[in-house]
Write a protein that holds these residues in place. Sequence first.
Motif, short mmCIF file in Angstrom:
data_model
loop_
_atom_site.label_atom_id
_atom_site.label_comp_id
_atom_site.label_asym_id
_atom_site.label_seq_id
_atom_site.Cartn_x
_atom_site.Cartn_y
_atom_site.Cartn_z
N CYS A 35 0.85 -1.19 0.00
CA CYS A 35 0.00 0.00 0.00
C CYS A 35 0.88 1.24 0.00
O CYS A 35 1.93 1.26 0.65
N GLU A 40 -5.08 3.77 1.34
CA GLU A 40 -5.07 2.58 0.48
C GLU A 40 -5.10 1.31 1.32
O GLU A 40 -5.76 0.33 0.97
N GLU A 43 -8.64 0.77 2.50
CA GLU A 43 -9.45 0.29 1.38
C GLU A 43 -9.19 -1.19 1.12
O GLU A 43 -10.13 -1.98 0.96
N LYS A 44 -7.92 -1.59 1.10
CA LYS A 44 -7.60 -3.00 0.84
C LYS A 44 -8.08 -3.90 1.97
O LYS A 44 -8.51 -5.03 1.71
N THR A 46 -10.72 -3.58 3.62
CA THR A 46 -12.17 -3.76 3.49
C THR A 46 -12.54 -4.65 2.31
O THR A 46 -13.61 -5.25 2.33
#
Length: 123
Positions: A35, A40, A43-44, A46
């Motif tokens: 990341c 980021e 987000e990843k 999730t």
Amino acid sequence: MNKHTVVICEDHTLLSQAIAGIVESFENFEVLYLCKNGAELIEKLTIENRKPEIVLMDVNMPVMNGIETTKWLNDNYPDINVLALTVEEDENTILRMIRAGAKGYLLKNVDKKTLEKALHRII
């Protein structure tokens, strides 16, 4: 045997890839993803169906820095261990990372063996 899982949160692409290669060379570790900043990473986390045991966290990153991200992880995923890996060596920054929830703090000029030992210690 299952390998210990690591995510690298580092905004410099080449450095991030180099760190991933080093971590992958350790017998019992695998890198799940890279990341460029804390946003980021969130987000990843999730969307990925695997969360890491360890995040190797840079302190200075754009969008969402390592201190903010470590605090967020500590509040939302307290079982993920954060190990700061940075060039920042001033006492104030170290204390802020530890207070945010980092389990350890390494400078980027460490050797491979020290990094491997630190990863084993925070699991």
